[in-house]
Scaffold this motif. Structure first.
Motif, short mmCIF file in Angstrom:
data_model
loop_
_atom_site.label_atom_id
_atom_site.label_comp_id
_atom_site.label_asym_id
_atom_site.label_seq_id
_atom_site.Cartn_x
_atom_site.Cartn_y
_atom_site.Cartn_z
N GLU A 570 39.92 41.54 38.73
CA GLU A 570 41.27 41.66 39.29
C GLU A 570 41.38 40.90 40.61
O GLU A 570 42.36 40.21 40.87
CB GLU A 570 41.64 43.14 39.54
N ALA A 571 40.35 41.06 41.45
CA ALA A 571 40.38 40.39 42.75
C ALA A 571 40.40 38.88 42.57
O ALA A 571 41.15 38.16 43.22
CB ALA A 571 39.18 40.82 43.58
N VAL A 572 39.55 38.41 41.65
CA VAL A 572 39.47 36.96 41.42
C VAL A 572 40.79 36.44 40.85
O VAL A 572 41.29 35.39 41.24
CB VAL A 572 38.29 36.66 40.46
N ASP A 573 41.39 37.22 39.94
CA ASP A 573 42.65 36.80 39.35
C ASP A 573 43.77 36.79 40.39
O ASP A 573 44.64 35.93 40.36
CB ASP A 573 43.05 37.74 38.20
N TYR A 574 43.76 37.79 41.29
CA TYR A 574 44.83 37.88 42.28
C TYR A 574 44.72 36.78 43.33
O TYR A 574 45.66 36.04 43.58
CB TYR A 574 44.83 39.25 42.95
N TRP A 575 43.56 36.67 43.95
CA TRP A 575 43.45 35.72 45.08
C TRP A 575 43.31 34.27 44.61
O TRP A 575 43.81 33.36 45.26
CB TRP A 575 42.30 36.10 46.00
N GLY A 576 42.61 34.08 43.51
CA GLY A 576 42.53 32.73 42.93
C GLY A 576 41.95 31.70 43.87
O GLY A 576 41.03 31.98 44.64
N GLN A 577 42.51 30.51 43.79
CA GLN A 577 42.01 29.43 44.62
C GLN A 577 42.34 29.63 46.09
O GLN A 577 43.31 30.30 46.43
CB GLN A 577 42.66 28.11 44.18
N VAL A 578 41.55 28.99 46.92
CA VAL A 578 41.87 28.94 48.34
C VAL A 578 43.10 28.03 48.49
O VAL A 578 43.14 26.94 47.93
CB VAL A 578 40.68 28.35 49.13
N ASP A 579 44.11 28.52 49.21
CA ASP A 579 45.31 27.71 49.38
C ASP A 579 45.17 26.70 50.51
O ASP A 579 45.77 25.63 50.47
CB ASP A 579 46.51 28.62 49.65
#
Length: 999
Positions: A570-579
RNA sequence: GCCCGGGUGGUGGAAUGGUAGACACGAGGGACUUAAAAUCCCUUGGUCCGCAAGGGCCGUGCGGGUUCAAGUCCCGCCCCGGGCACCA
């Protein structure tokens, strides 16, 4: 009352902690924004003024995005494994974990003082077992994977085993093997595979695993018993102690990054990174198209890679790298001594030196000949150190008519040079042009280069003498280090075959050892550990390199406490790539490439849904330091007649390390030599002055001196420097001596270079904060210039930003109390503002500032936004503006830049909001919107130029058309008098810009 | 050597191909003050002409070019910084 930075900043530092202002939750109801800084290595020198440059910039963006309603992840941690801590441990016997912990605590203190909006509850440290458990886990995943060229992605090694069991290996599976393993095992059938013993199977799989054991060249220092970084080797000797260094081949864990070469290249196009970094990575990967050509030598053959198969008819010799495995085999008895002597000398030169040195051509003939694949001619085989073992096949087909390095080699050794292209003047230089027409005899004659390349490849393939090939300069990454202070590699050996430690047994914790040095027989420090074994089998003793943890750390911040996974799905899906990722451009080809590689790998194996780690990257320029460099005698060479020897003068037992004052070096070579001779005669009385038969040469090198030891006149504090230096010679004791100048001083040379602990030219931010406050430091570092540009540190302009903050503060406190003053319940220094309606001019200043600052943050031009704040403050000061409606929005836009003063003013403006403990302060306020209506001008002051040179200005309403402006300009008496009655040739009117009259 | 940046006043720097030097430091002059600090005002790229008002010429590392117009675009150099695979 005046602006008191200390009281304000101390107050808000505490208050922000109390209110958990910067803690951020994984809250999928809000849009996310991930701002990441390259985390620091916590060195003993503390944070220096270069570190915050990027952190301040990213902090401004992080805070700005918060104002815009994003849920912003802005974490910080420490890259806490590394060489300096280990060297310090070797010197002092203190455990690196201890010194690293202390250093990190100091960094934290310093970072806290600057007022960053980091969420410290998410801190990570790469040397923490709870973190490196997952670094080791990634390694196991790499070990457990192979790169499937057909699917173009990494897959579990079991799938490969299954394929071997059913189909065997047909060779094309090996097409990805471009790394350090040069000899492939060959093809085998399913039956053969099944008949292989365990050892053979594992050996075969090594050739496919993404983490594998191979041999690699290293800088070996026998005196220190260890491998040295290039950084630690200076002019062929170790920086610590000055011991000789040789290049040696050693077993190494490596990562097969070469399998990802094409994807790493292709992925760049999608990224919002600076062109220069992308270009650096492209060059690093170094894709080149060409051909593999085999030159038969008896039963054997030499394989070369060339980008210019069209020049094959110009080949007059082959050159092998000195390290090439076939050198010994092809050397004839008559040449053996000469070749061995050359190889020994050449292979100890560093690659960089070999590439950089184009002046001196060197090489030796092996005595053997290869057959030209087209003409059958005998081609002599040479060895030359301009050919590097690590690139292509480590051998080149030399075309002196078409390649300048080959040309120089041929000229030097009198080898034939054949013109390959029309119109080339091969007496002067090679013709490397790719627009040329081939002129050498053979079937390529008359073809243009690109067509000739195609034809040559086709012909090679037809004759089985070679084939088209894409080559990458990128090499597999050495992953093992002969060091203590790094992640243990989770591998154990059964009958010398490597096996992975089970995942459930991670982390494999770094063991305690008695000394942080290699063992007496040159094994890595971990070999000292008692019972360093797993299920009774010996564990790997090398550790991972500094870049291991940093290759995936961005994922851990998303869910730093997770014990089940590196981060939850969930955390990986939410935060995703560094913007937005901010860091130094010096990481262009190291960290940033591994970072992308690991991300692609984890994506391939299905762990994360994206295959690039950072969408946007900004490189902050380096804040450089002014280093002090002290010359020292690197080598003394005494030649008697034709015999050279570097005699007892260089014996560390008898002669100290001699440092020479720069003031002496500056006096010219003759004077320098006289002084050095005097000095050396005191160690070696028989040393004679130059004569007909004897020649003495002193070679000087430079060593960085800690700027703390250097005074204003560049003289160093001799005793302090000597004591410090002697401490660093833990082994191999050697004394230190100095050649003083006539004022008994030893002076250093000054040089601007990157500020770094290793260059000993570090300045820290604490003094600035003490004197001016964190807000001033933040503004000043931003005000210095564009974020991407490098500049030497200098505090000359800091008064300006400090003055600005005082003036800004005064805007709120020096107005005249009006009929209806704004009530202020807070502080001893009441606000003196009114609720009166602002004037048109005041609104213009406000909205011009909102516009400029917003645009500038978006394009990360922070120096110009600081200027705009100064302009606004000066203008509002001149207008004596004390209107709340104007000043209040300015507090919000200043907050990302100078959070402490802004928070203090915001609290004074809105004390009631702070009654709630959950109020996040000014950070929670929306970004004020800019309204263009206040910026509308009705006239424009046109510069009127003649032939491009501005001569006068005329103001016209902006409503005028081009023609009307032209007519009005020409009607002007001043313009008329300048025209002297002549008609202009042409009049250019650019509305709202310029009028240019061509005469 | 190869690759990537950069070069503008005394200094840091500003400038979608359109008034070069915004903003700031420093320096000089002045106001306030017993004094200092702080604050405020003026001048400040070079050079030449003019008592002055004002005006001329030169000027963005060097040499060419494109354009009505070049710090900005193109070509060729010079110098400085960063990276070059075990510093991080």
């Amino acid at each position: 009352m005046a602006y008191e930075h200390k009281a304000i900043e101390t107050k808000w530092r505490k208050e922000w902690v109390k209110r958990s202002t910067y803690c951020v939750a994984n809250d999928p109801s809000k849009p996310k924004y991930y701002v990441l800084d390259m985390f620091p290595y916590p060195s003993g020198a503390g944070l220096h003024v270069g570190h915050p440059l990027g952190y301040i910039a990213s902090d401004i963006v992080a805070r700005y995005k918060r104002h815009q309603g994003f849920n912003v992840l802005h974490p910080m941690g420490y890259d806490s494994f590394g060489l300096p801590a280990e060297q310090y441990a070797i010197q002092t016997g203190q455990h690196p974990a201890k010194t690293t912990g202390q250093n990190a605590a100091r960094y934290r203190e310093q970072l806290d003082r600057i007022g960053f909006s980091f969420d410290w509850s998410r801190e990570v440290r790469t040397s923490d077992p709870a973190f490196y458990e997952w670094t080791q886990w990634v390694f196991l995943q790499l070990f457990d994977s192979w790169y499937d060229p057909r699917a173009d992605k990494a897959r579990p090694i079991n799938e490969l085993v299954a394929r071997f069991e059913s189909q065997g290996c047909q060779g094309q599976d090996a097409s990805i093997l471009t790394g350090d393993i040069e000899e492939f095992v060959g093809e085998f059938t399913a039956e053969e595979w099944k008949a292989f013993d365990e050892r053979t199977r594992q050996m075969v799989l090594q050739h496919f695993r993404l983490a594998y054991l191979s041999e690699a060249w290293v800088n070996w220092c026998p005196a220190l018993g260890t491998v040295l970084a290039n950084d630690e080797v200076k002019d062929g000797v170790s920086e610590r102690g000055g011991h000789p260094v040789e290049r040696k081949r050693m077993p190494q864990w490596s990562l097969r990054i070469t399998a990802y070469a094409q994807r790493l290249l292709d992925g760049l196009d999608q990224l919002d990174w600076s062109e220069s970094i992308k270009e650096a990575q492209r060059n690093w990967i170094g894709r080149s198209e060409g051909a593999l050509v085999r030159f038969p030598v008896g039963e054997d053959f030499i394989e070369v890679f060339t980008t210019r198969p069209d020049t094959l008819f110009g080949v007059t010799f082959l050159t092998l790298a000195p390290e090439h495995v076939l050198v010994g085999k092809f050397t004839t008895e008559a040449q053996r001594n000469a070749v061995e002597a050359y190889v020994n000398k050449a292979k100890n030169r560093s690659e960089r030196e070999r590439q950089a040195d184009v002046e001196h051509v060197s090489g030796v003939f092996t005595g053997s000949y290869a057959k030209h694949p087209f003409t059958g001619a005998d081609i002599p085989i040479w060895v030359g150190d301009y050919v590097l073992a690590g690139y292509g096949t480590g051998a080149v087909m030399a075309v002196p008519g078409g390649d300048q390095r080959d040309w120089r080699f041929a000229k030097h050794f009198g080898l034939p040079i054949i013109a390959v292209t029309e119109g080339a003047d091969i007496e002067k230089e090679a013709d490397e042009s790719k627009e040329a027409t081939i002129s050498s005899e053979g079937f390529l004659k008359g073809l243009k280069v690109p067509a000739a390349i195609q034809r040559a490849i086709a012909e090679l393939e037809k004759r089985g003498a070679g084939e088209g090939r894409v080559n990458y300069r990128l090499r597999d990454a050495a992953f093992g280090r002969q060091r203590y202070w790094g992640e243990p590699i989770p591998i154990y050996y059964k009958d010398d075959i490597p096996y992975p430690v089970a995942e459930k047994d991670l982390p494999l914790v770094l063991p305690e050892i008695d000394k942080y040095q290699p063992t007496e027989i040159g094994e890595p420090p971990l070999a000292r550990a008692k019972d360093w074994s797993y299920e009774g089998y010996p564990l790997e003793t090398t550790t991972m390199p500094g870049w291991a943890g940093s290759s995936w750390y961005f994922l851990r911040y998303m869910d730093p406490k997770n014990k089940e996974r590196f981060a939850s799905q969930e955390a990986v899906d939410y935060w995703g790539q560094v913007d937005l990722y901010v860091g130094g451009s010096e990481h262009a080809t190291g960290h940033l490439l591994y970072f992308r590689f690991w991300t692609k790998f984890l994506h391939d194996r299905g762990w994360i849904p994206f295959d690039e780690p950072a969408r946007k990257l900004v490189n902050q320029g380096m804040i450089q330091g002014v280093s002090a460099i002290l010359p020292f005698v690197n080598k003394v060479k005494v030649s008697q007649d034709y015999d050279d020897f570097e005699g007892p003068v260089m014996d560390p037992e008898r002669t100290p390390l001699v440092y020479v004052s720069q003031s002496i070096v500056a006096k010219g070579e003759e004077y320098l030599k006289r002084q050095l001779l005097l000095k050396y005669q005191s160690y070696w009385p028989s040393l004679k002055i130059d004569s007909e038969h004897t020649k003495i040469e002193f070679h000087l090198s430079g060593s960085n001196v800690d700027v703390r030891f250097v005074q204003g006149d560049d003289a160093i504090a001799i005793e302090e420097f000597k004591n410090e230096k002697l401490k660093s010679f833990s082994e191999a004791k050697r004394d230190i001596d100095f050649v003083l100048d006539e004022s008994s001083r030893v002076t250093a040379r000054r040089e601007v270079e990157k500020m770094s602990k290793s260059k000993l030219n570090v300045y820290n931010p604490d003094d600035i904060i003490e004197r001016y406050g964190a807000d001033t430091l933040r503004l000043y570092e931003m005000f210095l210039g564009p974020i991407e540009q490098s500049k030497p540190w200098d505090t000359n302009g800091i008064e300006g930003t400090y003055r600005f903050l005082r003036k800004f503060w005064n805007l709120f406190h020096t107005g005249s109390p009006s009929e209806a003053p704004v009530p202020s319940t807070h502080g001893v220094d009441p606000l003196r503002l009114t609720n009166d309606a602002p004037t048109k001019e005041e609104l213009r200043v406000l909205h011009a500032t909102l516009k400029k600052v917003t645009e500038d943050i978006e394009r990360m031009s922070f120096n110009t936004s600081v200027s705009q704040f100064m302009i606004a403050t000066n203008e509002l000061g001149a207008l004596k503006c004390d209107k709340r409606a104007v000043l209040e929005p300015l507090v919000v836009v200043l907050a990302p830049f100078a959070p402490h003063i802004a928070e203090e003013l915001w609290q004074k403006l809105n004390p009631e909001k702070y009654a709630s403990d959950t109020y996040k302060g000014v950070l929670a306020e929306p970004w004020p919107a800019f309204d263009p209506q206040y910026l509308v001008e009705d006239s424009f002051n046109y510069p009127i130029s003649f032939n491009g040179k501005t001569r006068l200005q005329l103001e016209f309403p902006i409503a005028l058309s081009k023609e009307e402006v032209e007519a009005a300009v020409l009607a002007n008496p001043e313009v008329q008098s300048r025209l002297e009655g002549k008609a202009p040739k042409k009049v250019i009117v650019v509305p709202r810009r310029i009028v240019n009259i061509v005469v």
